[in-house]
Scaffold this motif. Structure first.
Motif, PDB file in Angstrom:
ATOM      1  N   SER A   1      -3.094   4.585   2.013  1.00 50.34           N
ATOM      2  CA  SER A   1      -3.170   3.323   2.085  1.00 50.34           C
ATOM      3  C   SER A   1      -2.027   2.657   2.098  1.00 50.34           C
ATOM      4  O   SER A   1      -1.869   1.625   2.525  1.00 50.34           O
TER       5      SER A   1
ATOM      6  N   ASP B   1      -5.471   8.488  -3.156  1.00 49.23           N
ATOM      7  CA  ASP B   1      -6.421   7.475  -2.481  1.00 49.23           C
ATOM      8  C   ASP B   1      -7.872   8.008  -2.348  1.00 49.23           C
ATOM      9  O   ASP B   1      -7.838   9.121  -1.979  1.00 49.23           O
TER      10      ASP B   1
ATOM     11  N   ARG C   1      -6.783   3.311  -5.204  1.00 49.88           N
ATOM     12  CA  ARG C   1      -5.542   4.044  -5.465  1.00 49.88           C
ATOM     13  C   ARG C   1      -5.622   4.577  -6.909  1.00 49.88           C
ATOM     14  O   ARG C   1      -5.893   3.696  -7.852  1.00 49.88           O
TER      15      ARG C   1
END
Length: 438
Positions: free
Chosen positions: A51, A193, A231
């Motif tokens: 991400s 992630d 996250r």
């Protein structure tokens, strides 16, 4: 800003790097009528793992809107609004914030960096930005008349100006001999992630930061949802085997202690890293033909979102300074515009480095005084003095250059010196989305 017709004989300016900062810089130049060539070392079909930079603050979205009306809104609509924030200390919640649903350009949005890149890249192509993929830059030289880039293929490209947005290992910065100054923290961190939970709960979760999490033997842990996933960030101890904790076996040990066990089988990406707190000694070359932007110019601890958010401001300020320099009339005036931009952005980079360094010190709490202050702030409760910490959210445009938009004094809070620790704790963990990335 409106697209002005380019000068017929004008050479294209060059942006090195096709990450989000480089793409924004290229689009901002093109919107000012400057021909642009983007040179990227990697191929066009490169894989962008993880991400990466996930949070774009309100000032950043509004800056994208300034570059191209509708761009900030498009990026915001691709992300999610983080609906609140909780801070925990030793298993007890000490701060709670909840936000109401807001328009796209309000409060900021959370989304994977690759989505931001895709949106900006599409607009750059529509507006006539040219791209050269798979062409590493291996040399740069500048004179008062322009810059010359040497590519790995042996080709040389002459250009009036360069924006170096080629990341932490910037070939342009190294070729110019510009040194990064600062420090690297020795405490490893792990980013994980994970996918969205199928029951739809992930995007509705508030972000949270847990200081001294009991389930993880007193380590710090954060989770932050973003569009398509979440996250989880673990702060290791200096004695931890970070490589093991980031392995599938290690993740199965600690991740289910703080998240739904479902996430363990839906890990998308894992990375370990050290915090670099460094700033380039100059954001331009002596001939004033190159401007550094983003991670080519600075590296910060990621908490607070200061990297990409300040990088977007670097990119747009650099593009507008170059566009003005192209029509400045005299070399002296043009050089002054570039020098002023470089000095301004470096000043804010130093500020961001100092603030994120302070945040890191609070998170680590490696000295007794900091540990005592942090514990006292938690004991008195952010929830009790939090309402007096920020007397009101300032307007997004009140400080567009990603510097501090509120400087709380000491006198307003009866908690005395604990007030400063409360503020820093919130800032260290990204408690206020409106301020993230300043």
């Amino acid at each position: 800003m409106p697209l002005n017709p380019p000068q017929p004989a004008q050479q294209p300016c060059v942006v090195v790097g096709a990450g989000p900062v480089g793409l924004v810089a290229a689009l901002a130049l093109r919107r000012r009528g400057v021909p642009v060539l983007v040179i990227e070392a990697e191929p066009a079909n490169r894989t962008r793992p993880g991400s990466r930079a996930i949070f774009l603050g309100e000032p950043t979205l509004r800056r994208l809107e300034d570059v191209l009306p509708g761009l900030g809104t498009s990026v915001a609509e691709a992300g999610i609004q983080v609906m609140g924030y909780d801070a925990f200390y030793g298993g007890r919640r000490v701060f709670r914030q909840r936000l109401k649903p807001a328009p796209p350009l309000r409060w900021g949005r959370s989304l994977p960096q690759k989505l931001t890149e895709e949106i900006v890249y599409a607009e750059a192509v529509v507006h006539g930005v040219e791209f050269r993929w798979g062409q590493p830059v291996v040399g740069v030289s500048t004179t008062p008349d322009g810059a010359t880039l040497e590519l790995a293929s042996g080709e040389r490209i002459d250009t009036p100006y360069v924006i170096a947005a080629d990341g932490a290992r910037s070939a342009v910065r190294k070729a110019l001999g510009i040194i990064m100054r600062g420090s690297t923290d020795d405490t490893p961190f792990i980013i994980v992630d994970v996918d969205e939970h199928p029951d739809g709960c992930t995007p509705t979760m508030p972000g949270h930061f847990h200081y001294g999490c009991p389930e993880l033997d007193g380590r710090n842990v954060m989770h932050m949802p973003f569009a398509t996933g979440m996250r989880v960030d673990l702060q290791c101890r200096p004695t931890d085997d970070a490589e093991y904790l980031a392995s599938p076996e290690g993740l199965r040990e600690w991740l289910p202690r703080v998240e739904d066990p479902w996430y363990v089988d839906h890990v998308r990406w894992v990375s370990t890293y050290l915090f670099h707190q460094v700033v380039a000694e100059s954001f331009t070359d002596p001939a004033r033909r190159v401007l550094l932007a983003g991670e080519a110019a600075h590296l910060f601890a990621p908490f607070g979102g200061r990297g990409l958010n300040s990088g977007v401001i670097d990119a747009t300020d650099a593009a507008w300074a170059i566009a003005d320099a192209c029509t400045a009339g005299t070399p002296t005036a043009a050089g002054q515009l570039i020098a002023r931009c470089a000095a301004d952005r470096r000043r804010w980079a130093l500020h961001n480095r100092d603030v994120s360094s302070r945040a890191l010190r609070i998170m680590r709490a490696s000295d007794p005084a900091m540990r005592a202050g942090r514990a006292d702030a938690a004991r008195r409760g952010w929830h009790r003095c939090g309402g007096r910490l920020a007397p009101g959210w300032p307007t997004a445009r009140s400080r567009s250059r990603l510097g501090p938009r509120w400087r709380p004094g000491w006198a307003a809070c009866r908690s005395g010196c604990v007030r400063r620790v409360c503020i820093d704790l919130r800032e260290a963990s990204g408690a206020s989305p409106r301020h993230a990335g300043e």
